[in-house]
Design a protein around this motif. Structure first.
Motif, mmCIF file in Angstrom:
data_model
loop_
_atom_site.group_PDB
_atom_site.id
_atom_site.type_symbol
_atom_site.label_atom_id
_atom_site.label_comp_id
_atom_site.label_asym_id
_atom_site.label_seq_id
_atom_site.Cartn_x
_atom_site.Cartn_y
_atom_site.Cartn_z
ATOM 1 N N VAL A 40 15.331 31.587 11.431
ATOM 2 C CA VAL A 40 16.007 32.748 10.517
ATOM 3 C C VAL A 40 15.484 33.895 10.959
ATOM 4 O O VAL A 40 14.921 34.304 11.590
ATOM 5 C CB VAL A 40 15.593 32.138 8.985
ATOM 6 N N CYS A 41 16.477 35.235 10.456
ATOM 7 C CA CYS A 41 16.468 36.420 11.220
ATOM 8 C C CYS A 41 15.321 37.016 10.202
ATOM 9 O O CYS A 41 15.715 36.601 8.536
ATOM 10 C CB CYS A 41 17.776 37.179 10.836
ATOM 11 N N GLY A 42 14.713 37.515 10.242
ATOM 12 C CA GLY A 42 13.733 37.436 9.380
ATOM 13 C C GLY A 42 14.321 39.534 9.467
ATOM 14 O O GLY A 42 13.537 39.829 7.730
ATOM 15 N N GLY A 43 15.310 39.950 9.477
ATOM 16 C CA GLY A 43 15.500 41.051 8.672
ATOM 17 C C GLY A 43 17.044 40.925 7.842
ATOM 18 O O GLY A 43 16.340 41.754 6.614
ATOM 19 N N CYS A 44 17.257 39.997 8.021
ATOM 20 C CA CYS A 44 18.453 39.153 7.167
ATOM 21 C C CYS A 44 18.100 38.192 6.195
ATOM 22 O O CYS A 44 18.931 37.776 5.147
ATOM 23 C CB CYS A 44 19.719 40.002 6.980
ATOM 24 N N HIS A 45 16.933 37.477 6.712
ATOM 25 C CA HIS A 45 17.223 36.416 6.555
ATOM 26 C C HIS A 45 17.977 35.098 6.191
ATOM 27 O O HIS A 45 18.189 34.133 5.441
ATOM 28 C CB HIS A 45 16.185 36.320 5.080
ATOM 29 N N ASN A 58 21.002 40.128 19.374
ATOM 30 C CA ASN A 58 21.383 41.349 17.945
ATOM 31 C C ASN A 58 22.212 39.795 17.445
ATOM 32 O O ASN A 58 22.619 38.733 17.389
ATOM 33 C CB ASN A 58 22.687 42.002 18.062
ATOM 34 N N CYS A 59 21.742 40.086 15.409
ATOM 35 C CA CYS A 59 21.615 39.114 14.944
ATOM 36 C C CYS A 59 23.258 39.498 14.539
ATOM 37 O O CYS A 59 23.849 40.048 14.111
ATOM 38 C CB CYS A 59 21.117 39.340 13.324
ATOM 39 N N GLU A 60 24.031 37.738 14.533
ATOM 40 C CA GLU A 60 25.538 38.212 13.897
ATOM 41 C C GLU A 60 25.678 38.870 13.010
ATOM 42 O O GLU A 60 26.319 39.916 12.617
ATOM 43 C CB GLU A 60 25.874 37.089 14.473
ATOM 44 N N ASN A 61 25.419 38.738 11.858
ATOM 45 C CA ASN A 61 24.952 39.475 10.415
ATOM 46 C C ASN A 61 24.733 40.205 9.945
ATOM 47 O O ASN A 61 25.332 41.638 9.734
ATOM 48 C CB ASN A 61 24.085 38.005 9.439
ATOM 49 N N CYS A 62 23.618 40.946 10.212
ATOM 50 C CA CYS A 62 22.750 42.044 10.264
ATOM 51 C C CYS A 62 22.945 42.987 10.842
ATOM 52 O O CYS A 62 22.640 44.856 11.248
ATOM 53 C CB CYS A 62 21.646 42.266 9.862
ATOM 54 N N GLY A 63 23.252 42.483 12.529
ATOM 55 C CA GLY A 63 22.979 43.537 14.172
ATOM 56 C C GLY A 63 21.790 43.862 14.516
ATOM 57 O O GLY A 63 22.307 44.748 15.412
#
Ligand SMILES: [Zn+2]
Length: 237
Positions: free
Chosen positions: A200-205, A224-229
């Motif tokens: 899980v991305c710690g930025g956007c969860h 990069n996270c595909e969701n939040c970048g």
């Protein structure tokens, strides 16, 4: 230390810096101290008002005492004239008797006023004493608070300086392009790099696809996270 590790470190230090700056703002506003200062000023004003009131009452008291003296003298003169035989005219005697009574009555009334005034002054003295003690206590508390606040302020400023120099040091040894990308994301999102925890991305969860997690873990290039970048940082490699 890899560039990514360095970036992750930078992110943590920026987090600390933001926190300290927030604390500094709260300390600068110092609402509690302002409230105490307002209370102190109000209390001091009340104290000064009461002292003025007491002074006025004392002046008035002296006036009343002087009036009593005048009436006493006039009473004595009337009494003396009445009984020394110098006046024999009945009307005049009657007049003197009335004058005597008038002065006696005036003294009586003035003495009541004096007693009342003394009582008020006594009550004022108690009140002034209590308030002056409260003012002193509050004054001491304010001094203590100020010392404590100054101590915290200097501590916080030291911490801020330390974080700034650590960040500068880390940034100087970090890849310039990567740092540029990181700051671009950070200025938009508040943070530029996020850890991957349980996929899980710690930025956007949001959940990160497995292949992306694997790529990030390889650490060969920036993912990069595909969701939040945010740049993804794999905690467990
Ligand atoms: Zn994300």
């Amino acid at each position: 230390m890899s560039n990514l590790d360095r970036l992750w470190d930078i992110e943590k230090h920026y987090g600390n810096l933001d926190l300290y700056i927030k604390e500094l703002k709260v300390l600068d506003e110092n609402k509690e101290m302002h409230r105490m200062e307002n209370r102190y000023q109000a209390l001091k004003q009340t104290y000064e008002d009461l002292v003025v009131k007491k002074k006025e009452l004392k002046t008035n008291l002296r006036k009343l005492e002087q009036e009593v003296q005048i009436h006493e003298e006039k009473f004595k003169i009337a009494e003396k004239t009445l009984y020394n035989g110098s006046v024999t005219d009945l009307k005049q005697l009657e007049h003197l008797e009335k004058e005597k009574e008038y002065h006696f009555g005036s003294i009586d009334k003035l003495e009541d006023d004096i007693l009342e005034s003394l009582g008020t002054i006594e009550k004022l003295d108690i009140e002034i004493d209590k308030i002056s003690r409260d003012v002193l206590i509050l004054d001491n508390e304010l001094v203590e608070k100020k010392v404590e606040s100054d101590r915290l302020l200097s501590e916080l400023n030291d911490k801020i300086d330390k974080e700034k120099s650590t960040i500068e040091e880390l940034e100087n040894s970090c890849d310039e392009n990567l740092l540029g990308v990181y700051h671009g994301i950070r200025s938009r999102k508040g943070s530029g790099i996020a850890e991957i925890k349980n996929d899980v991305c710690g930025g956007c969860h949001m959940r990160i696809p497995e292949n992306i997690v694997e790529k990030a873990k390889l650490g060969k290039k920036i993912i990069n996270c595909e969701n939040c970048g945010r740049i993804l940082y794999p905690l467990q490699k």
